[in-house]
Write an enzyme that holds these catalytic residues in place. Structure first.
Site, PDB file in Angstrom:
ATOM      1  CG  LEU A 125     142.727 -69.332 -87.246  1.00  0.00           C
ATOM      2  CD1 LEU A 125     142.431 -70.812 -87.081  1.00  0.00           C
ATOM      3  CD2 LEU A 125     141.840 -68.750 -88.371  1.00  0.00           C
ATOM      4  CB  ALA A 130     150.000 -70.644 -88.772  1.00  0.00           C
ATOM      5  NE  ARG A 268     141.985 -24.714 -95.563  1.00  0.00           N
ATOM      6  CZ  ARG A 268     142.835 -23.963 -94.875  1.00  0.00           C
ATOM      7  NH1 ARG A 268     142.457 -23.351 -93.766  1.00  0.00           N
ATOM      8  NH2 ARG A 268     144.074 -23.819 -95.302  1.00  0.00           N
ATOM      9  CG  HIS A 338     140.541 -33.129 -93.336  1.00  0.00           C
ATOM     10  ND1 HIS A 338     139.616 -34.019 -93.840  1.00  0.00           N
ATOM     11  CD2 HIS A 338     139.976 -32.610 -92.209  1.00  0.00           C
ATOM     12  CE1 HIS A 338     138.559 -34.044 -93.043  1.00  0.00           C
ATOM     13  NE2 HIS A 338     138.744 -33.196 -92.052  1.00  0.00           N
ATOM     14  N   GLY A 340     146.837 -30.349 -95.136  1.00  0.00           N
ATOM     15  CA  GLY A 340     147.754 -30.496 -93.996  1.00  0.00           C
ATOM     16  C   GLY A 340     147.017 -30.848 -92.716  1.00  0.00           C
ATOM     17  CD  GLU A 363     136.635 -61.544 -88.746  1.00  0.00           C
ATOM     18  OE1 GLU A 363     135.840 -62.153 -89.469  1.00  0.00           O
ATOM     19  OE2 GLU A 363     136.316 -60.974 -87.695  1.00  0.00           O
ATOM     20  CB  THR A 365     145.153 -60.510 -96.624  1.00  0.00           C
ATOM     21  OG1 THR A 365     145.282 -61.696 -97.431  1.00  0.00           O
ATOM     22  CG2 THR A 365     146.037 -60.630 -95.391  1.00  0.00           C
TER      23      THR A 365
END
Ligand SMILES: Cc1cc2nc3c(=O)[nH]c(=O)nc-3n(C[C@H](O)[C@H](O)[C@H](O)COP(=O)(O)OP(=O)(O)OC[C@H]3O[C@@H](n4cnc5c(N)ncnc54)[C@H](O)[C@@H]3O)c2cc1C
Length: 380
Positions: A125, A130, A268, A338, A340, A363, A365
């Site tokens: 499309l 466009a 962690r 997480h 670093g 599909e 925005t």
């Protein structure tokens, strides 16, 4: 109201999850880094019924419902959003368009090969000039004897360079605006059609995205898909369903990112304790888990309504808008939790963070989803 999945649906979820963990998870980073779409996965996806999820058994399809389609896409996206995107584009755009608007001969000619995974489907499309304003496309199709002659190019096409069958929208009568756009099925290898630039992408890198160029490409007259002049209107109906798939993809991606963050937060340790014991981390986890459940409800409700035969323009856009935006937040928080290690490729966080941005763009925005929802609310 019954929010419980059936036993068959639970089994489907487990089956697709196990498949994704065994066949996709070990290769996710390798495919991402090499921008390789694994064609070798197609027979395995087809064996599970994932190349023809919602299509009739007479064509070899799995005849699953829209709810079950969401389960499949969600579970693939939880492990690899790029593979989920390819499966969604193949099923929800190209194959759906043919199944919804093709005549008996076209369905018989194309659907079996698509649902058996012998060829990947592409759907064209968008053009360079466009995107959101897709109706302003420049690609033309002119009738010449027993052929339509296509000229122009399509941009950002999923499977643009590896698709075996492509549905292409082109202008057949410029004077009629969006009612002068028609759809065509074009087979890979048709003279005058060639893949252009392959995009080097931020995320979703295992999913091929390429330009497709048409230069006096002669397509047999019987490859006009649906009625002449109805191509754009049909496209909007394809997108109503396709957007539910992108919502499911977003839910799966968010779920994968959330699970990675949850797991890491328990492993962690800082200040002598797991970071999951800090309220700042707990609130992120709680907020994401809540948002994901809300997005899942909106998505499965839209799918349920589609299964009831309802028009879902508003519900599809709401699900896609909300699910994609909460997925961005889930991926962002996953990196943050997480620290670093979220910034390096040894952990899955950075890939979710890169992949997720596509879901607020593809599909339609987020801005276009809001526009669609507002038009529905205002009755325009
Ligand atoms: C990985 C990937 C895969 C894709 N796969 C396909 C595919 O298989 N087939 C296909 O046809 N297309 C595909 N696309 C294209 C995709 O659908 C378009 O990128 C998308 O619709 C946006 O168009 P655009 O990129 O031209 O952005 P633009 O339309 O130029 O938008 C730029 C910005 O302006 C905003 N904007 C535009 N109009 C308005 C408005 N009226 N009001 C408010 N804001 C507005 C947009 O929201 C956006 O923020 C794919 C794209 C990507 C990145």
């Amino acid at each position: 109201m019954d929010f419980r999945p059936t036993e068959e649906q639970e089994l489907l979820r487990r089956t697709v999850r196990e498949f994704a963990e065994a066949e996709i998870r070990p290769h996710v980073m390798e495919w991402d880094e090499s921008q390789h779409f694994p064609m070798e996965l197609l027979p395995k996806l087809a064996e599970l019924g994932l190349m023809g999820i919602q299509f009739a058994e007479e064509f070899g399809g799995s005849a699953m419902s829209a709810v079950e389609y969401c389960i499949c896409i969600e579970e693939l996206a939880r492990v690899c959003p790029a593979i989920a995107l390819s499966v969604a584009a193949h099923n929800g755009l190209c194959t759906s368009h043919i199944a919804m608007f093709g005549n008996a001969a076209q369905k018989a000619a194309f659907l079996p090969r698509l649902v058996r995974g012998e060829v990947l489907g592409a759907w064209g499309l968008t053009e360079a000039g466009a995107g959101s304003d897709a109706a302003s496309m420049r690609t033309t199709a002119a009738r010449q004897g027993q052929c339509w002659v296509l000229n122009g190019s399509k941009s950002f096409i999923t499977h643009g360079s590896i698709g075996g069958v492509m549905v292409v929208m082109a202008v057949t009568d410029r004077g009629k605006g969006h009612r002068g756009i028609s759809a065509f099925v074009v087979e890979h290898g048709t003279p005058g059609m060639k893949a252009g630039k392959k995009e080097n992408k931020l995320g979703m890198r295992a999913s091929d995205t390429s330009e497709v160029v048409f230069d006096d490409c002669r397509v047999p007259a019987e490859h006009l898909l649906g009625e002449e002049g109805q191509g754009f209107i049909n496209t909007l109906q394809v997108l109503d369903a396709g957007r539910i798939g992108i919502a499911a993809l977003s839910v799966g991606l968010a779920q994968g990112a959330y699970e990675a963050a949850l797991r890491y937060s328990k492993e962690r340790r800082q200040f002598g304790q797991p970071i999951a014991s800090f309220q700042a981390i707990q609130w992120k986890l709680a907020d994401n888990a809540t948002r994901i459940e809300a997005a899942r409800l909106l998505t499965y409700r839209a799918a349920y309504l589609k299964d009831q035969g309802a028009r879902t323009t508003r519900e599809s856009s709401m699900a896609k808008l909300f699910a994609s935006e909460i997925a961005v937040k889930a991926a962002d928080d996953c990196v943050q939790i997480h620290g670093g290690y979220g910034f390096v490729k040894d952990y899955p966080a950075e890939k979710y963070f890169r992949d997720v941005k596509l879901v607020t763009i593809g599909e339609g925005t987020s801005e276009i989803q809001r526009l669609v929802i507002a038009r529905q609310l205002l009755g325009q």
